[in-house]
Design a protein around this motif. Structure first.
Motif, PDB file in Angstrom:
ATOM      1  N   THR A 235       1.489   0.220   7.944  1.00 14.68           N
ATOM      2  CA  THR A 235       0.738   0.401   9.179  1.00 14.68           C
ATOM      3  C   THR A 235       0.016   1.741   9.237  1.00 14.68           C
ATOM      4  O   THR A 235      -1.028   1.846   9.868  1.00 14.68           O
ATOM      5  N   HIS A 236       0.567   2.764   8.588  1.00 16.48           N
ATOM      6  CA  HIS A 236      -0.113   4.056   8.623  1.00 16.48           C
ATOM      7  C   HIS A 236      -1.329   4.077   7.712  1.00 16.48           C
ATOM      8  O   HIS A 236      -2.135   4.998   7.772  1.00 16.48           O
ATOM      9  N   GLY A 237      -1.489   3.083   6.883  1.00 18.10           N
ATOM     10  CA  GLY A 237      -2.653   3.041   6.019  1.00 18.10           C
ATOM     11  C   GLY A 237      -3.747   2.119   6.502  1.00 18.10           C
ATOM     12  O   GLY A 237      -4.916   2.339   6.214  1.00 18.10           O
ATOM     13  N   VAL A 238      -3.390   1.067   7.241  1.00 23.25           N
ATOM     14  CA  VAL A 238      -4.400   0.064   7.591  1.00 23.25           C
ATOM     15  C   VAL A 238      -4.467  -0.255   9.083  1.00 23.25           C
ATOM     16  O   VAL A 238      -5.334  -1.010   9.491  1.00 23.25           O
ATOM     17  N   ASP A 239      -3.595   0.289   9.881  1.00 24.00           N
ATOM     18  CA  ASP A 239      -3.602  -0.008  11.310  1.00 24.00           C
ATOM     19  C   ASP A 239      -4.817   0.640  11.968  1.00 24.00           C
ATOM     20  O   ASP A 239      -5.134   1.806  11.716  1.00 24.00           O
ATOM     21  N   GLN A 240      -5.476  -0.104  12.826  1.00 23.71           N
ATOM     22  CA  GLN A 240      -6.713   0.383  13.460  1.00 23.71           C
ATOM     23  C   GLN A 240      -6.453   1.628  14.306  1.00 23.71           C
ATOM     24  O   GLN A 240      -7.274   2.550  14.317  1.00 23.71           O
ATOM     25  N   ASP A 241      -5.328   1.681  15.002  1.00 20.90           N
ATOM     26  CA  ASP A 241      -5.042   2.854  15.840  1.00 20.90           C
ATOM     27  C   ASP A 241      -4.922   4.122  14.994  1.00 20.90           C
ATOM     28  O   ASP A 241      -5.463   5.177  15.349  1.00 20.90           O
TER      29      ASP A 241
END
Length: 138
Positions: free
Chosen positions: A29-35
């Protein structure tokens, strides 16, 4: 000594499985999450983006440990006091273990603490919703 991953995940080590799984989910999530991507792109330079990403990773570790501790304590409570397990209806959808935490909140917590938990759940849901809407609008 080589680790057999199939034996690791088939064994009775739910804490370590959750810890390793949480690491990979957080990494993803830290690589691809929009936020997170939007937060890094809004920084003034690359060093500020790196600080933002590392700060988020440092903050998420205690949060994961808190979630694992809550789950472990609920498991211990139900293992030592089987009478506290919720009465799960026959037509229940999903895993019966999914009913333990909501039952614990609704039936076992004092009313003031219960209100804070529900307020926290609603605040988290609304903040997630508004951040997604803001990311879509941007």
């Amino acid at each position: 000594m080589l680790i057999s991953w199939s034996a690791f995940f088939a064994s009775d080590r739910p804490f370590w499985i959750a810890f390793v799984g949480g690491f990979f989910l957080t990494l993803a999530t830290h690589g691809v999450d929009q936020d997170n991507v939007q937060r890094m792109l809004s920084c003034k330079d690359d060093r500020a983006g790196i600080k933002s990403l590392l700060g988020s990773a440092v903050v998420i570790l205690p949060l994961i440990m808190l979630f694992l501790a809550i789950g472990t304590l609920l498991w211990y409570s139900h293992a030592t006091h089987p009478e506290l397990k919720p009465a799960i209806p026959e037509n229940a959808i999903g895993n019966p273990a999914d009913y333990y935490f909501p039952y614990f909140i609704a039936e076992r917590l004092p009313s003031g603490v219960r209100g804070f938990v529900f307020a926290g759940i609603f605040a988290a849901a609304l903040s997630s919703l508004t951040s997604v809407i803001n990311a879509l609008a941007a």
